[in-house]
Enzyme design. Structure first.
Site, PDB file in Angstrom:
ATOM      1  N   CYS A 107      55.963  26.750  38.237  1.00 43.06           N
ATOM      2  CA  CYS A 107      56.876  27.567  38.276  1.00 43.06           C
ATOM      3  C   CYS A 107      58.209  27.083  38.741  1.00 43.06           C
ATOM      4  O   CYS A 107      59.254  27.642  38.512  1.00 43.06           O
ATOM      5  CB  CYS A 107      56.619  28.627  39.066  1.00 43.06           C
ATOM      6  SG  CYS A 107      55.060  29.772  38.424  1.00 43.06           S
TER       7      CYS A 107
HETATM    8  N1  COA Z   1      43.751  47.314  40.174  1.00 44.06           N
HETATM    9  C1  COA Z   1      43.450  48.140  41.080  1.00 44.06           C
HETATM   10  N2  COA Z   1      43.200  47.557  42.276  1.00 44.06           N
HETATM   11  C2  COA Z   1      43.177  46.188  42.317  1.00 44.06           C
HETATM   12  C3  COA Z   1      43.670  45.410  41.316  1.00 44.06           C
HETATM   13  C4  COA Z   1      43.976  45.898  40.156  1.00 44.06           C
HETATM   14  N3  COA Z   1      44.184  45.152  39.005  1.00 44.06           N
HETATM   15  N4  COA Z   1      43.555  44.102  41.782  1.00 44.06           N
HETATM   16  C5  COA Z   1      42.941  44.210  43.142  1.00 44.06           C
HETATM   17  N5  COA Z   1      42.710  45.406  43.432  1.00 44.06           N
HETATM   18  C6  COA Z   1      42.711  45.849  44.723  1.00 44.06           C
HETATM   19  C7  COA Z   1      41.535  44.763  45.549  1.00 44.06           C
HETATM   20  O1  COA Z   1      40.048  44.926  44.967  1.00 44.06           O
HETATM   21  C8  COA Z   1      41.805  45.108  46.955  1.00 44.06           C
HETATM   22  O2  COA Z   1      40.969  46.127  47.243  1.00 44.06           O
HETATM   23  P1  COA Z   1      40.332  46.297  48.724  1.00 44.06           P
HETATM   24  O3  COA Z   1      41.529  46.344  49.630  1.00 44.06           O
HETATM   25  O4  COA Z   1      39.506  47.664  48.710  1.00 44.06           O
HETATM   26  O5  COA Z   1      39.573  45.100  49.006  1.00 44.06           O
HETATM   27  C9  COA Z   1      43.199  45.533  46.907  1.00 44.06           C
HETATM   28  O6  COA Z   1      43.391  46.125  45.445  1.00 44.06           O
HETATM   29  C10 COA Z   1      44.298  44.296  47.311  1.00 44.06           C
HETATM   30  O7  COA Z   1      44.152  43.286  46.549  1.00 44.06           O
HETATM   31  P2  COA Z   1      44.950  42.087  46.670  1.00 44.06           P
HETATM   32  O8  COA Z   1      44.298  40.974  45.821  1.00 44.06           O
HETATM   33  O9  COA Z   1      44.639  41.543  48.194  1.00 44.06           O
HETATM   34  O10 COA Z   1      46.366  42.593  46.404  1.00 44.06           O
HETATM   35  P3  COA Z   1      47.749  42.200  46.974  1.00 44.06           P
HETATM   36  O11 COA Z   1      48.434  43.308  47.567  1.00 44.06           O
HETATM   37  O12 COA Z   1      47.726  40.801  47.788  1.00 44.06           O
HETATM   38  O13 COA Z   1      48.350  41.828  45.559  1.00 44.06           O
HETATM   39  C11 COA Z   1      49.050  39.969  44.205  1.00 44.06           C
HETATM   40  C12 COA Z   1      47.854  40.959  44.685  1.00 44.06           C
HETATM   41  C13 COA Z   1      48.688  38.748  43.432  1.00 44.06           C
HETATM   42  C14 COA Z   1      50.081  40.805  43.284  1.00 44.06           C
HETATM   43  C15 COA Z   1      49.721  39.419  45.361  1.00 44.06           C
HETATM   44  O14 COA Z   1      49.007  38.978  46.190  1.00 44.06           O
HETATM   45  C16 COA Z   1      50.882  38.289  44.932  1.00 44.06           C
HETATM   46  O15 COA Z   1      51.594  38.497  44.144  1.00 44.06           O
HETATM   47  N6  COA Z   1      50.957  37.385  45.848  1.00 44.06           N
HETATM   48  C17 COA Z   1      51.735  36.336  45.050  1.00 44.06           C
HETATM   49  C18 COA Z   1      51.296  35.840  43.969  1.00 44.06           C
HETATM   50  C19 COA Z   1      52.350  34.596  43.545  1.00 44.06           C
HETATM   51  O16 COA Z   1      53.455  34.445  43.801  1.00 44.06           O
HETATM   52  N7  COA Z   1      51.897  33.686  42.712  1.00 44.06           N
HETATM   53  C20 COA Z   1      52.520  32.709  42.244  1.00 44.06           C
HETATM   54  C21 COA Z   1      52.071  32.607  40.742  1.00 44.06           C
HETATM   55  S1  COA Z   1      53.284  31.512  39.775  1.00 44.06           S
END
Ligand code: COA
Length: 379
Positions: free
Chosen positions: A162
């Site tokens: 990225c």
């Molecule tokens: N729909 C509904 N619920 C979902 C889901 C979806 N698509 N995906 C995950 N969940 C649920 C999980 O099961 C979890 O449930 P639980 O609390 O009961 O266990 C909950 O939502 C939280 O999941 P989590 O993965 O911890 O979410 P988050 O708040 O960390 O968000 C991202 C996920 C990926 C959006 C976030 O962590 C992020 O953007 N991080 C940075 C990523 C980044 O910059 N990456 C660089 C890529 S170049």
């Protein structure tokens, strides 16, 4: 070796953007994903019932928007991504005498940048294709873009995930500082949809397709309306928290080709926690070294991965919650477009700035990697 030109001060002359015509809304994406989940769970009902397999959980529009700020993503192959039996982009294979898809969208963005600068392609010296998702091993996509545009000189591909565009801008700026080039195109075509696991609930909503271009030139050659590059700074630190194992060595293990780690995987929470301070420190150090106070930054064009991350980074740098005017996002309509994200944010949100206004383009991602480019509107 003698340099072709006098050593010069690098500037950004223009940027260009190619946006795919099709877009997938969260509603469309989730409907397709949940149809896949229902189909999968029905097919494996007996194993799920017997406790031998966990049922897949549905996705939700509300979660996606709340967790990421993403409302839609642009894509080059909408129908096959939404087709429950395919769920990945499908492109017809092109013969070698036809331009490849990645080069084609890169050329479209490059032409836009050239036209905005009033620059004839024959006056460009080099093309860097700087992106996460290269279509093939070789010949370099950059050389194909160079050929399609009729540019003399040289081109090569570079990949810092990225952060590729900001690393490309520093590389181009260094060519100009050294006198090895006077005009360099940094092109970031990203077909992220090809590396995304559209069947993975945790990440199926993250990415979109796009291409950007940045024309970096010597100040004395650039059009009057340009952005001075006050400084560039790069940082990398190894981490497995964002990884994609796809590569040519996979040919020896065809049975593992479809395994999930040959696509984008991440520990999203860890990325969030570890990258926010790394980027906040990078920007703070960089502007301090340049003698610029946080109040001196008119705008931050940050990498577009997650709205919450950008909010926290901007807050660390500015000392207060940033407004959309101070730190614009394009996540709602473009999603994460890897290296192109901060350049789209700049391209779409820079015309209103005045001569003397200072801002920072900053990207971050896998590696970990982070790059910042401090710029000031010249005229
Ligand atoms: N729909 C509904 N619920 C979902 C889901 C979806 N698509 N995906 C995950 N969940 C649920 C999980 O099961 C979890 O449930 P639980 O609390 O009961 O266990 C909950 O939502 C939280 O999941 P989590 O993965 O911890 O979410 P988050 O708040 O960390 O968000 C991202 C996920 C990926 C959006 C976030 O962590 C992020 O953007 N991080 C940075 C990523 C980044 O910059 N990456 C660089 C890529 S170049």
């Amino acid at each position: 070796m003698t340099s072709a030109y006098n050593q010069a001060r690098p500037v950004i002359s223009s940027t260009g953007l190619f946006t795919p015509a099709d877009s997938i809304s969260n509603e469309e994406l989730v409907a397709s994903f949940n149809a896949y989940v229902a189909q999968h769970n029905a097919q494996h009902a007996a194993a799920i019932e017997a406790g031998e397999m966990a049922a897949l959980q549905p996705s939700s529009v509300e979660f996606i928007e709340k967790a990421s700020g993403i409302k839609a993503r642009k894509v080059l192959s909408k129908a096959s991504i939404l087709d429950v039996d395919v769920m990945c982009p499908r492109f017809e294979e092109r013969p070698n005498d036809q331009i490849s898809v990645l080069a084609e969208i890169g050329v479209a963005a490059a032409r836009d940048a050239l036209q905005r600068a009033g620059r004839d392609a024959k006056d460009v010296d080099a093309v860097l294709v700087a992106c996460s998702n290269l279509q093939r091993a070789y010949p370099a996509i950059a050389i194909e873009v160079q050929d399609a545009l009729g540019i003399e000189g040289f081109g090569f591909d570079m990949n810092v995930a990225c952060s590729s565009a900001t690393f490309g801008i520093q590389t181009a700026a260094d060519f100009i500082r050294a006198g090895n080039a006077r005009s360099v195109l940094v092109v970031s075509p990203e077909i992220c949809s090809g590396h995304l696991n559209w069947r993975d609930r945790d990440s199926h909503f993250i990415f979109g397709d796009v291409a950007t271009a940045v024309l970096v030139e010597a100040a004395d050659f650039a059009p009057p309306s340009h952005w001075d590059i006050l400084g560039t700074q790069l940082k990398t630190r190894f981490s497995n928290n964002i990884r994609n194992n796809f590569g040519f060595l996979n040919r020896t293990a065809p049975e593992s080709r479809d395994s999930a780690d040959k696509l984008f995987v991440q520990e999203g929470r860890k990325v969030f926690k570890e990258v926010v301070p790394m980027v906040g420190d990078l920007i703070t150090d960089h502007i301090a070294r340049l003698g610029i106070a946080p109040e001196g930054l008119r705008r931050l064009w940050l990498h577009q991965a997650n709205a919450g991350m950008n909010r926290l980074i901007a807050q660390r740098v500015l000392g207060h919650e940033a407004s959309e005017d101070e730190s614009p996002t394009v996540l709602d309509s473009y999603a994460n477009t890897s290296s192109a994200g901060s350049i789209i944010a700049f391209h779409l949100n820079s015309e209103d700035l005045k001569p003397g206004d200072t801002g920072i383009i900053c990207s971050f991602g896998a590696g970990y990697s982070a790059g910042s480019v401090v710029i000031r509107k010249a005229a």
